[in-house]
Design a protein around this motif. Structure first.
Motif, short mmCIF file in Angstrom:
data_model
loop_
_atom_site.label_atom_id
_atom_site.label_comp_id
_atom_site.label_asym_id
_atom_site.label_seq_id
_atom_site.Cartn_x
_atom_site.Cartn_y
_atom_site.Cartn_z
N GLU A 135 12.79 2.13 2.93
CA GLU A 135 12.99 1.38 4.14
C GLU A 135 12.43 0.05 4.45
O GLU A 135 12.88 -1.07 4.37
CB GLU A 135 12.84 1.85 5.45
N SER A 136 11.10 0.08 4.11
CA SER A 136 10.30 -1.24 4.21
C SER A 136 10.46 -2.11 3.09
O SER A 136 10.47 -3.04 3.13
CB SER A 136 8.70 -0.82 4.44
N ASN A 137 10.75 -1.35 1.97
CA ASN A 137 10.91 -2.13 0.59
C ASN A 137 12.12 -2.87 0.83
O ASN A 137 12.10 -4.07 0.52
CB ASN A 137 11.08 -1.14 -0.59
N PHE A 138 13.03 -2.53 1.41
CA PHE A 138 14.49 -2.99 1.77
C PHE A 138 14.27 -4.43 2.72
O PHE A 138 14.63 -5.35 2.42
CB PHE A 138 15.42 -2.15 2.43
N ALA A 155 0.79 -1.17 -0.10
CA ALA A 155 0.05 0.03 0.02
C ALA A 155 0.77 1.20 0.03
O ALA A 155 0.66 2.26 -0.75
CB ALA A 155 -1.04 -0.02 1.18
N CYS A 156 1.93 1.38 0.88
CA CYS A 156 2.73 2.32 0.87
C CYS A 156 3.50 2.59 -0.74
O CYS A 156 3.80 3.69 -0.90
CB CYS A 156 3.89 2.34 2.00
N TRP A 157 3.82 1.45 -1.12
CA TRP A 157 4.42 1.52 -2.38
C TRP A 157 3.32 2.17 -3.55
O TRP A 157 4.10 2.95 -4.45
CB TRP A 157 5.08 0.42 -2.98
N ASN A 158 2.29 1.93 -3.41
CA ASN A 158 1.16 2.28 -4.26
C ASN A 158 1.11 3.65 -4.20
O ASN A 158 0.92 4.47 -5.34
CB ASN A 158 0.09 1.66 -4.02
N TYR A 196 10.50 -6.07 -5.30
CA TYR A 196 11.06 -5.19 -4.31
C TYR A 196 12.37 -4.57 -5.06
O TYR A 196 12.65 -3.36 -4.82
CB TYR A 196 11.36 -5.68 -3.02
N LEU A 197 12.97 -5.39 -5.81
CA LEU A 197 14.16 -4.77 -6.29
C LEU A 197 13.53 -3.95 -7.52
O LEU A 197 14.42 -2.80 -7.97
CB LEU A 197 14.97 -6.04 -6.98
N ASP A 198 12.82 -4.47 -8.37
CA ASP A 198 12.20 -3.43 -9.58
C ASP A 198 11.63 -2.26 -8.79
O ASP A 198 11.72 -1.04 -9.35
CB ASP A 198 11.23 -4.43 -9.94
N ARG A 199 11.12 -2.18 -7.70
CA ARG A 199 10.60 -0.97 -6.89
C ARG A 199 11.84 -0.03 -6.56
O ARG A 199 11.47 1.23 -6.71
CB ARG A 199 9.72 -1.32 -6.01
N ALA A 200 12.69 -0.80 -6.16
CA ALA A 200 13.87 0.32 -5.63
C ALA A 200 14.57 0.78 -7.05
O ALA A 200 15.17 1.89 -6.95
CB ALA A 200 14.89 -0.40 -5.04
N GLU A 201 14.72 -0.10 -7.98
CA GLU A 201 15.11 0.60 -9.39
C GLU A 201 14.17 1.70 -9.74
O GLU A 201 14.84 2.59 -10.32
CB GLU A 201 15.17 -0.53 -10.22
N SER A 202 13.05 1.60 -9.64
CA SER A 202 12.14 2.70 -10.21
C SER A 202 12.35 3.92 -9.31
O SER A 202 12.55 4.93 -9.83
CB SER A 202 10.60 2.09 -9.90
N ALA A 203 12.46 3.58 -8.01
CA ALA A 203 12.85 4.97 -7.15
C ALA A 203 13.93 5.65 -7.55
O ALA A 203 14.17 7.18 -7.54
CB ALA A 203 12.77 4.35 -5.69
N GLU A 231 19.94 7.61 5.26
CA GLU A 231 18.98 6.52 5.09
C GLU A 231 18.59 6.36 3.80
O GLU A 231 18.66 5.20 3.36
CB GLU A 231 17.97 7.19 5.91
N VAL A 232 18.05 7.29 2.92
CA VAL A 232 17.73 6.91 1.67
C VAL A 232 18.72 6.15 0.86
O VAL A 232 18.50 5.39 0.20
CB VAL A 232 17.33 8.27 0.84
N LEU A 233 19.86 6.77 0.61
CA LEU A 233 20.92 6.19 -0.02
C LEU A 233 21.37 4.94 0.50
O LEU A 233 21.82 3.77 -0.22
CB LEU A 233 22.17 7.50 -0.39
N LYS A 234 21.65 4.97 1.98
CA LYS A 234 21.91 3.48 2.26
C LYS A 234 21.15 2.45 2.23
O LYS A 234 21.33 1.20 1.72
CB LYS A 234 21.88 3.57 3.87
N TYR A 235 19.66 2.50 2.24
CA TYR A 235 18.81 1.74 2.13
C TYR A 235 18.66 1.15 0.69
O TYR A 235 18.67 0.01 0.32
CB TYR A 235 17.39 1.84 2.53
N LEU A 236 18.67 2.10 -0.39
CA LEU A 236 18.76 1.87 -1.96
C LEU A 236 20.12 0.89 -1.92
O LEU A 236 19.98 -0.10 -2.96
CB LEU A 236 18.81 3.15 -2.44
#
Length: 546
Positions: free
Chosen positions: A408-411, A348-351, A422-429, A469-474
């Motif tokens: 963070e939750s995606n990680f 839901a958060c990713w949505n 979840y890898l696809d989502r991180a790549e999209s981000a 945070e942002v860059l470390k989680y990615l």
């Protein structure tokens, strides 16, 4: 309807002994395999860090925040170089040793005797998670070689300790570092309850138990307060009296990291008082029963707020950490129910990212579920309802200030399941951040995530948590899962990794205290007490594992 009264609670305590340690389960899925594309994404995140940090070095070094649009700086954290200290653990995780050594040299020059911005008070919470946490994490990650980092952590903690006045259990949230006097004002449970990881680790590393005792007594106090919804402390608290202020319940800002640390603390320190894990588990069960709501469009699962009388159908980017936290706790306690709900929350958060024109999620949002659409604010407009009909939520705060929680939750979801979505989502981000947030070779927030034509304008600030945070989680999403494994490290709320030992959780069957119901009726069902004598806790659906 039965209500768990304090008298009933005391009766149970007389007959129910705490259970022994629970041998915690692994969080990370074994045998994770990264696709070949992961290396490219990981390298890209390193480039994002080094490019943005290079701009910081040129125009803002020694100050707290880079202002990437005006190419200037801001001292939002008392002028002690927050970006440098907050970024150190990321530098080590990424192998940026030259930058790290420069950061250590700078850290040795910081004078914590007073704020470098005389007009600014010092936040006990923010200074703990960024500075104490940043120093201790880097100290551990680099093999405890850089003694100056431990010294600086202790130096700033010694100043922060003035936040506890007399016999008060709860610290004041703000201090004047020149006079060592607290600012007398209401605080919240996130400020008062997000110190245990850092301060207990500081005690462990220095041999001075005082730090741990101060931080832990605050959380134990909060966890022992009566609550309307079991385990869910009210957001506000008065440090002077130790009493709750109001009855607002949320997993968002002002409460968020208090709940986060309830399960992370016993994972990092296995001999913990059972009140930590028990309160977390109770809070999660109570949330599933009372705050978990499903949107009428799309069937998205969200956690609502509760204002003491009504459910508020609102969510936030800040609150989206809850999915990762529940994945962690659910896996530790071998509880598939919690993990399954957590993965729904993560979706839901990713949505909220996937539905916007920029592919970035908004600061705040709302939805409609079968029990209504009350938010405590304005009713949704026609354009809100149109957006909702397509996406299952609508935007109430359109800005994005480089927050990490969805990533963070995606990680955690990737590391726990191995599902490559979840890898696809991180790549999209990564693509969205580079396309819509890049400015002057650095990164800024935007005013409107649903505006693909410039995002409604940049927000001229890069807070230190972007680097921490942002860059470390990615990066870690695309890194070797055995490097900084979440079975070997516990992250503080600023994503600073702390080394963890064997996973054992001390937990009790004893139920929490509750407060009397308000005079006005609730519009939601309260949890029922289980009649099962083997499970005296009213939350048998989740606590049945004990």
């Amino acid at each position: 309807m039965l209500l768990l009264t304090n008298a009933f609670h005391l009766a149970l305590l007389a007959i129910v002994a705490p259970s022994p340690f629970v041998s915690a389960g692994n969080v990370q899925k074994s045998g994770l395999q990264l696709p070949a594309s992961a290396a490219t994404n990981k390298a890209q995140v390193v480039t994002m860090f080094t490019d943005a940090y290079s701009v910081y070095q040129k125009v803002a070094f020694g100050h707290d925040d880079l202002e990437p649009v005006s190419l200037s700086f801001d001292d939002s954290r008392n002028g002690w170089g927050a970006t440098i200290v907050d970024g150190m653990s990321t530098m080590l995780v990424m192998g940026l040793t030259d930058l790290y050594q420069q950061a250590v040299q700078f850290a040795g020059t910081i004078d914590f005797n007073q704020s470098n911005v005389p007009s600014e008070t010092v936040s006990v919470f923010e200074t703990t998670i960024r500075f104490v946490g940043g120093f201790l994490s880097a100290y551990q990650l680099n093999g405890e070689q850089d003694k100056i980092l431990l010294e600086k952590a202790q130096q700033v903690a010694d100043k922060l300790a003035f936040a506890w006045v007399g016999n008060n259990d709860v610290p004041f949230g703000e201090l004047n570092f020149t006079t060592n006097e607290p600012i007398v004002a209401a605080s919240n449970i996130a400020e008062a309850g997000t110190l245990t990881l850092e301060w207990t680790l500081l005690s462990q590393l220095t041999g001075n138990q005082t730090y741990a005792d101060l931080a832990q007594k605050s959380v134990k106090h909060i966890a022992s307060l009566g609550t309307q919804l079991p385990g869910l402390a009210a957001q506000g608290i008065d440090p002077s009296s130790g009493e709750a202020v109001g009855s607002y319940v949320t997993w968002s800002g002002g409460s968020d990291s208090y709940f986060e640390y309830l399960i992370k603390f016993p994972r990092l320190f296995p001999n913990s008082d059972p009140i930590f894990a028990t309160t977390w588990l109770t809070a999660v069960d109570s949330s599933i029963k009372t705050l978990k709501k499903t949107s009428t469009v799309g069937g998205h699962v969200y956690l609502a707020d509760f204002d003491g009388t009504q459910i508020r159908h609102i969510g936030s980017h800040l609150a989206c950490f809850h999915a990762g936290n529940w994945i962690l706790g659910g896996k530790l306690l071998n509880n598939d129910t919690i993990v399954d709900v957590a993965l729904e929350l993560a979706d839901a958060c990713w949505n909220t990212y996937a539905s916007t024109a920029t592919g970035i999620g908004p600061e705040t949002f709302a939805w409609i579920s079968s029990d209504g659409s009350f938010t405590g604010g304005d009713a949704p407009s026609a354009s809100d309802l149109s957006f909702y009909s397509k996406n299952g939520f609508y935007i109430t705060g359109s800005d994005y200030i480089l927050r990490p929680e969805v990533l963070e939750s995606n990680f955690y979801a990737w590391r726990a399941t191995g599902d490559t979505k979840y890898l696809d989502r991180a790549e999209s981000a990564i693509e969205s951040v580079n396309k819509f947030l890049e400015v002057n070779n650095a990164f800024a927030g935007i005013n409107d995530v649903n505006n693909a034509n410039g995002g409604g304008g940049f927000i001229d600030d890069t807070e230190s948590f972007f680097f921490a945070e942002v860059l470390k989680y990615l990066y870690l999403t695309f890194d070797d899962p055995n490097h900084i494994s979440i079975d070997e490290f516990v992250f503080n709320t600023e994503c600073h990794p702390f080394k963890a030992g064997p996973a054992e959780i001390n937990i009790s069957h004893s139920p929490p205290k509750t407060s009397p119901l308000p005079s006005s009726p609730l519009n939601l069902p309260l949890p029922q007490i289980s009649p099962n004598p083997r499970l005296p806790n009213p939350f048998s659906s989740i606590l049945g594992l004990l």
